[in-house]
Design a protein around this motif. Structure first.
Motif, PDB file in Angstrom:
ATOM      1  N   ARG A  72     -26.331 -60.232 101.539  1.00  0.00           N
ATOM      2  CA  ARG A  72     -27.763 -60.544 101.614  1.00  0.00           C
ATOM      3  C   ARG A  72     -28.387 -60.002 102.894  1.00  0.00           C
ATOM      4  NH1 ARG A  72     -26.516 -66.098  99.842  1.00  0.00           N
ATOM      5  NH2 ARG A  72     -27.024 -66.318  97.640  1.00  0.00           N
ATOM      6  N   ARG A  73     -27.582 -59.787 103.916  1.00  0.00           N
ATOM      7  CA  ARG A  73     -28.096 -59.226 105.158  1.00  0.00           C
ATOM      8  C   ARG A  73     -28.423 -57.748 104.918  1.00  0.00           C
ATOM      9  NH1 ARG A  73     -24.442 -61.752 110.041  1.00  0.00           N
ATOM     10  NH2 ARG A  73     -24.265 -63.872 109.219  1.00  0.00           N
ATOM     11  N   PRO A  74     -29.662 -57.329 105.203  1.00  0.00           N
ATOM     12  CA  PRO A  74     -30.032 -55.940 104.905  1.00  0.00           C
ATOM     13  C   PRO A  74     -29.093 -54.910 105.516  1.00  0.00           C
ATOM     14  CG  PRO A  74     -31.977 -57.224 105.447  1.00  0.00           C
ATOM     15  CD  PRO A  74     -30.792 -58.110 105.725  1.00  0.00           C
ATOM     16  N   VAL A  75     -28.653 -55.146 106.757  1.00  0.00           N
ATOM     17  CA  VAL A  75     -27.814 -54.154 107.411  1.00  0.00           C
ATOM     18  C   VAL A  75     -26.487 -53.984 106.681  1.00  0.00           C
ATOM     19  CG1 VAL A  75     -26.804 -55.835 109.019  1.00  0.00           C
ATOM     20  CG2 VAL A  75     -26.864 -53.413 109.628  1.00  0.00           C
ATOM     21  N   ILE A  76     -25.933 -55.066 106.122  1.00  0.00           N
ATOM     22  CA  ILE A  76     -24.666 -54.977 105.406  1.00  0.00           C
ATOM     23  C   ILE A  76     -24.890 -54.532 103.962  1.00  0.00           C
ATOM     24  CG2 ILE A  76     -22.672 -56.280 104.573  1.00  0.00           C
ATOM     25  CD1 ILE A  76     -22.788 -57.960 107.077  1.00  0.00           C
TER      26      ILE A  76
END
Length: 453
Positions: free
Chosen positions: A252-256
């Motif tokens: 859910r984290r954009p970077v991941i």
């Protein structure tokens, strides 16, 4: 120190083991197809099945590794792999070969499920990019050795030796494995339902493409559709859990999440390139198997030079910017390969492959750094599982797509490189989106991997 040095050596031999075993068979596929009387499309299943089983076990065993210990699980996987390699000498049919590859890939998948977590534990946070660059050097070196080694074996020995070639690396890694980090196992129940469900989902998605290589396009597409539905339902189930087997909390984290999508696309493209080339060189351009191994060598040799520099730079320059630049260069190389004449000599092949390798090298290590370094440390195994799953899912999908194109009679021309190019465009778009979504700057001096996007 000096335990860190020995740990780096142990993880390096283990990494080389799985890279060599996964890549050494590519050059042998045309020979295996002739010797075992199967189609060229079916022969690609030697690669696809290997990667499919690994994808199926990565996420479940990343969770199991948290429960029983990372080092212990890593070494269990190496022992299983070594035992399966001994059975390779008994192969006398295509299905026996597939069975041996299934067991080998099961052992490799168990070990890879926790290898990235141990890699993060070996290096200080400020040097994680450099550490991943060193790991990329090992990968690139193994990839450089694998096609040449495979070509030599096929030309001068029985091709069954191809599937034993990597086994000695397992013994070396096991011998010095006591130096590997081994954090305390975490208490908790193993979610067997989610583990089996995630494995079945991977089997449906990649197995469906594999069925299509056997001219069973309708059942294959049906399996892919079922896999998509299964993935959607599994994601909904896992989103309510604190430590899910399918790490939706991390993705859910954009970077991941964007890094995962970019990695899958890049690995699909690179796998299509590496799997398609032996068929084009041998069947389309008339080269012998040992010559094919040498012709492919410029790709991993260039990666060998680029990877450590890319890892070092990723500690100082935005990996998202490096990803956009890298994919742009890879696209240029794929265009050159797509329009390469059949009369191109070794030099003409080499510079085209080197351009592709330069692009992929600038992309992969920085992208991996974000995936591993942006996760909480107690979720390192889960992040490592995502990284390995993205790589293997992409590679197995790429191999399956090449098998499908070969079955359709489109595998020897420009089509595989055109499809790979489209995936590179998607990877570039993900990197650009990630840069914008995280509000990153191009050049920074981070104290922790989380500060670089």
């Amino acid at each position: 120190m000096p335990r860190r040095i020995w740990a780096i050596c142990a993880i390096s031999f283990g990494t080389a083991l799985f890279v060599v075993d996964g890549a050494v068979a590519n050059v042998a596929l045309p020979t295996i197809a002739r010797d075992l009387s199967v189609s060229t499309g079916a022969a690609t299943n030697v690669v696809t099945i290997y990667q499919l089983v690994m994808v199926m076990v990565l996420l479940p065993f990343a969770t199991i590794g948290d429960r029983i210990g990372h080092r212990r699980l890593y070494q269990i996987g190496q022992i299983v792999f070594f035992a399966a390699s001994a059975a390779a000498f008994l192969i006398d049919s295509f299905w026996q070969l597939i069975a041996v590859r299934v067991v080998q890939s099961f052992g490799a998948g168990i070990a890879l499920a926790v290898s990235a977590a141990m890699l993060r534990a070996i290096y200080p946070a400020k040097s994680l990019g450099s550490g991943l660059g060193i790991n990329s050097v090992i990968v690139a070196t193994a990839y450089a050795i694998a096609p040449t080694l495979g070509g030599f074996i096929v030309e001068h020995l029985d091709w069954r030796w191809v599937f034993v070639a990597a086994a000695p690396l397992a013994l070396v890694s096991l011998a010095i494995g006591r130096f590997l980090p081994d954090p305390e196992p975490r208490k908790g129940r193993i979610d067997a339902v989610s583990g089996v469900w995630s494995a079945v989902t991977a089997m449906l998605l990649i197995g469906g493409l594999t069925l299509a290589t056997h001219d069973r396009i309708v059942p294959g597409l049906a399996a892919v559709v079922l896999g998509i539905v299964s993935a959607f339902l599994l994601t909904r189930r896992e989103s309510t859990k604190e430590r899910p087997v399918l790490p939706v909390d991390l993705m859910r984290r954009p970077v991941i999440g964007l890094s995962v999508l970019a990695a899958v696309c890049a690995f699909v493209a690179s796998a299509m390139l590496i799997v398609a080339l032996p068929f084009r060189f041998e069947q389309g351009m008339g080269y012998s198997p040992d010559e094919v191994g040498l012709l492919i060598a410029p790709f991993p040799l260039t990666m060998l030079v680029v990877a450590p520099a890319a890892g070092w730079l990723s500690d100082r320059i935005s990996p998202s910017v490096m990803g956009v630049v890298g994919m742009g260069i890879a696209i240029a190389g794929l265009v050159a390969l797509a329009f390469m004449p059949d009369q191109a000599g070794a030099v003409g092949i080499a510079w085209r492959l080197s351009i592709c390798a330069l692009g992929f090298g600038l992309f992969l290590a920085p992208n991996s750094r974000l995936m591993i370094g942006s996760a909480p440390k107690d979720r390192s195994a889960a992040a490592g599982g995502i990284l390995s799953t993205a790589r293997l899912f992409g590679q197995s999908t790429g191999a399956a797509v090449v098998g499908l194109l070969l079955a359709l009679g489109l595998g020897l021309g420009a089509t595989p490189y055109s499809v790979a190019l489209a995936f590179c465009v998607l990877a570039m778009a993900c990197s650009a989106w990630r840069f914008k979504a995280t509000g990153a700057t191009i050049v920074r001096k981070p104290q922790h991997p989380d500060t670089v996007r």
